[in-house]
Design a protein around this motif. Structure first.
Motif, short mmCIF file in Angstrom:
data_model
loop_
_atom_site.label_atom_id
_atom_site.label_comp_id
_atom_site.label_asym_id
_atom_site.label_seq_id
_atom_site.Cartn_x
_atom_site.Cartn_y
_atom_site.Cartn_z
N LYS A 3 -19.08 5.85 3.25
CA LYS A 3 -19.46 7.53 3.25
C LYS A 3 -18.72 7.99 4.59
O LYS A 3 -18.83 9.38 5.03
N ARG A 4 -17.43 7.22 5.18
CA ARG A 4 -16.72 7.67 6.08
C ARG A 4 -15.70 8.54 5.38
O ARG A 4 -14.84 8.38 4.30
N LEU A 5 -15.70 9.69 6.05
CA LEU A 5 -14.61 10.78 5.36
C LEU A 5 -13.53 10.73 6.23
O LEU A 5 -13.28 10.51 7.57
N GLY A 6 -12.35 10.91 5.35
CA GLY A 6 -11.05 10.89 6.21
C GLY A 6 -10.34 9.79 5.54
O GLY A 6 -10.67 8.84 5.06
N GLY A 7 -8.97 10.04 5.14
CA GLY A 7 -8.27 9.03 4.49
C GLY A 7 -7.34 8.15 5.41
O GLY A 7 -7.47 7.78 6.69
N LEU A 8 -6.35 7.61 4.92
CA LEU A 8 -5.41 6.56 5.45
C LEU A 8 -4.74 7.23 6.70
O LEU A 8 -4.62 6.57 7.82
N CYS A 9 -4.20 8.48 6.50
CA CYS A 9 -3.82 9.15 7.82
C CYS A 9 -4.48 9.18 9.15
O CYS A 9 -4.09 8.78 10.02
N GLY A 110 -5.20 7.72 -2.28
CA GLY A 110 -3.95 7.25 -1.47
C GLY A 110 -3.24 6.14 -1.82
O GLY A 110 -2.92 6.25 -3.06
N SER A 111 -2.59 5.32 -1.10
CA SER A 111 -1.75 4.29 -1.11
C SER A 111 -2.04 3.13 -0.51
O SER A 111 -2.82 3.05 0.53
N ALA A 112 -1.33 2.00 -0.74
CA ALA A 112 -1.49 0.65 -0.26
C ALA A 112 -0.17 -0.07 0.08
O ALA A 112 0.84 0.42 -0.44
N PRO A 113 0.13 -0.45 1.30
CA PRO A 113 1.24 -1.13 1.72
C PRO A 113 1.78 -2.02 0.49
O PRO A 113 0.97 -3.12 0.14
N ARG A 237 -2.64 3.84 -5.07
CA ARG A 237 -3.55 3.10 -5.18
C ARG A 237 -4.59 3.73 -6.39
O ARG A 237 -5.57 4.37 -6.27
N SER A 238 -4.09 3.39 -7.37
CA SER A 238 -4.61 3.86 -8.77
C SER A 238 -5.42 2.76 -9.64
O SER A 238 -5.91 3.11 -10.58
N THR A 276 -0.32 10.14 -6.22
CA THR A 276 0.48 11.11 -6.79
C THR A 276 1.88 10.77 -6.81
O THR A 276 3.20 11.20 -7.21
N GLY A 277 2.26 9.88 -5.85
CA GLY A 277 3.77 9.34 -5.61
C GLY A 277 4.44 10.13 -4.42
O GLY A 277 3.98 10.62 -3.46
N GLU A 278 5.71 9.94 -4.38
CA GLU A 278 6.68 10.45 -3.10
C GLU A 278 6.67 11.97 -3.41
O GLU A 278 6.70 12.56 -4.27
N PRO A 279 6.81 12.65 -2.09
CA PRO A 279 6.78 12.02 -1.01
C PRO A 279 5.12 11.78 -0.42
O PRO A 279 4.50 12.81 -0.50
N MET A 280 5.10 10.54 0.30
CA MET A 280 3.68 10.27 0.65
C MET A 280 3.58 10.73 1.92
O MET A 280 3.50 10.01 3.08
#
Length: 424
Positions: A3-9, A110-113, A237-238, A276-280
């Motif tokens: 339930k944590r709101l907020g993403g990678l950034c 989002g994305s993953a390293p 991350r899809s 959705t890809g670059e620019p991330m």
């Protein structure tokens, strides 16, 4: 997830990294104050207090604000992992499993390293950016793999708090793709603060031995490091969210294909952000989110922005938007470039930082501003005016005729525009 709101950034990316870069800047400024006749003792860094400040006073405060905003707007938050079961339904996995039918869905996973290509991870001493930002320790020797903005920013933090940082980049340049005159001031400063910078070099297999990680840099003999940071890019991350049960299409890097309304090939499913890809970039994701919400609400909307700014929050900062000089050259597009070194800026002189540059990339006939690049302290704040100039199709005459406060570094945008007009 959860339930944590907020993403990678917010939790693992730009917010904690910028908080730590602020701490690094304080250390650097204190060290340079002796030139002004002000002396401080050597800094003493408490990792526990620094971690607490980042997690509670910075990230925690922003996260609590997000949760409060969601409650105020009546947003229902369901905790768990969502997996599509078709174009109109998904299941939620977790402590409270359930199925949800929807009229529209928005994917923002989002994305993953990316891991180090061709080399298996060497357990806990090989870190991705998220692990490095958690500050597990101050390693005596840190190897940073990747000369992009993530590697440079995190390397700057660790160098400031006491690590001997070695950076390796496979291409011949730091920040590949960015105009070289913008990168040069940063390259000089990094060269004086990092233990070593190896360009055009690949990292061989990483082997953990005796509490260290041995890495082969190019064809040299293996070198021992206490920690390794792998910062070689990210992947959308899809995977694992059931997109195969829908008509949503992804590319070879997992990025979801969307149109200018952020709609996927499945008309009821939208996607925004890194997935959705670059620019991330978080600010691109925010704009996409607004577009998607308006499109779902039936309003006319499109992600048709001409300029999405990018900022590297190192010291000095680098920021750019629109058409770059190198990009124009590769495309064979005729442009004129106007530059103002910060050595001519009164405000830069008062800050003791004349190592900056402001440049405009302009159409040679109309004088329209096509791109802006800035390097120097505060470049990330200054680029907003450049982004507006590109987005609104302003000309050099518009910038030159706008009164800028004195003494400020923003004057260099006006002065670059005036230089273009004088050279006509």
């Amino acid at each position: 997830d959860g339930k944590r709101l907020g993403g990678l950034c917010l939790f693992e990316g730009c917010v904690p990294s910028k908080a730590l870069l602020h701490a690094a800047a304080l250390i650097d400024q204190a060290g340079g104050a002796a030139e002004l006749g002000i002396e401080f003792g050597p800094p003493r860094v408490s990792l526990d207090l620094l971690r607490k400040w980042v997690s509670e006073r910075v990230v925690g405060r922003l996260a609590r604000g997000l949760a409060a905003a969601a409650r105020a707007k009546g947003v229902e938050v369901v905790g768990g992992r969502a997996v599509f079961e078709g174009p109109r339904q998904l299941r939620v996995e977790g402590d409270e499993p359930q199925k949800i039918r929807f009229a529209h869905a928005l994917v923002a996973t989002g994305s993953a390293p990316l891991p180090l290509a061709g080399s298996p991870p060497a357990r806990e001493r090989v870190m991705d950016p998220s692990a490095a930002l958690a500050l597990p320790e101050v390693p005596e020797r840190l190897l940073v793999v990747g000369g992009g903005y993530v590697g440079l920013e995190i390397g700057t933090v660790y160098a400031a708090i006491g690590s001997a940082v070695t950076l390796v980049e496979t291409t011949d340049d730091l920040l590949p793709g960015v105009d070289r005159d913008l990168v040069q001031p940063l390259a000089r400063r990094v060269g004086s603060r990092f233990a070593a910078v190896h360009l055009g070099t690949r990292v061989g297999e990483l082997v953990e031995r005796d509490g260290r990680v041995e890495a082969r840099l190019g064809g040299a003999a293996p070198q021992p490091f206490d920690r390794v940071l792998v910062a070689e890019g990210r992947r959308a991350r899809s995977d694992g969210i059931g997109l195969e049960t829908t008509a949503v299409r992804t590319d070879e890097r997992g990025a979801i294909a969307v149109d200018d309304r952020c709609r996927t090939d499945e008309s009821r499913i939208y996607a925004v952000g890194d997935v959705t890809g670059e620019p991330m970039l978080a600010h691109r994701a925010m704009r996409q989110g607004v577009v998607a919400a308006e499109a779902i609400a039936g309003r006319p909307a499109a992600f048709d922005n001409m300029a999405v700014p990018a900022v590297v929050f190192t010291d000095p900062e680098i920021a750019w938007c629109g058409l770059g000089e190198r990009e124009a050259g590769r495309a064979g597009r005729p442009v004129r470039v106007a530059k103002v070194p910060w050595a001519a800026s009164g405000r830069a002189a008062t800050l003791g930082r004349a190592d900056g540059l402001t440049k405009l990339v302009l159409d040679p006939e109309s004088g329209r501003v096509l791109g802006v690049g800035i390097v120097g302290p505060g470049a990330g704040e200054l680029i907003a005016e450049g982004t507006l100039a590109v987005e609104a199709a302003l000309t050099a005459e518009d910038l030159a005729a706008t009164v800028h406060a004195h003494p400020t570094r923003s004057e260099t945008l006006m002065e670059a525009a005036a230089a273009f007009l004088r050279g006509r």
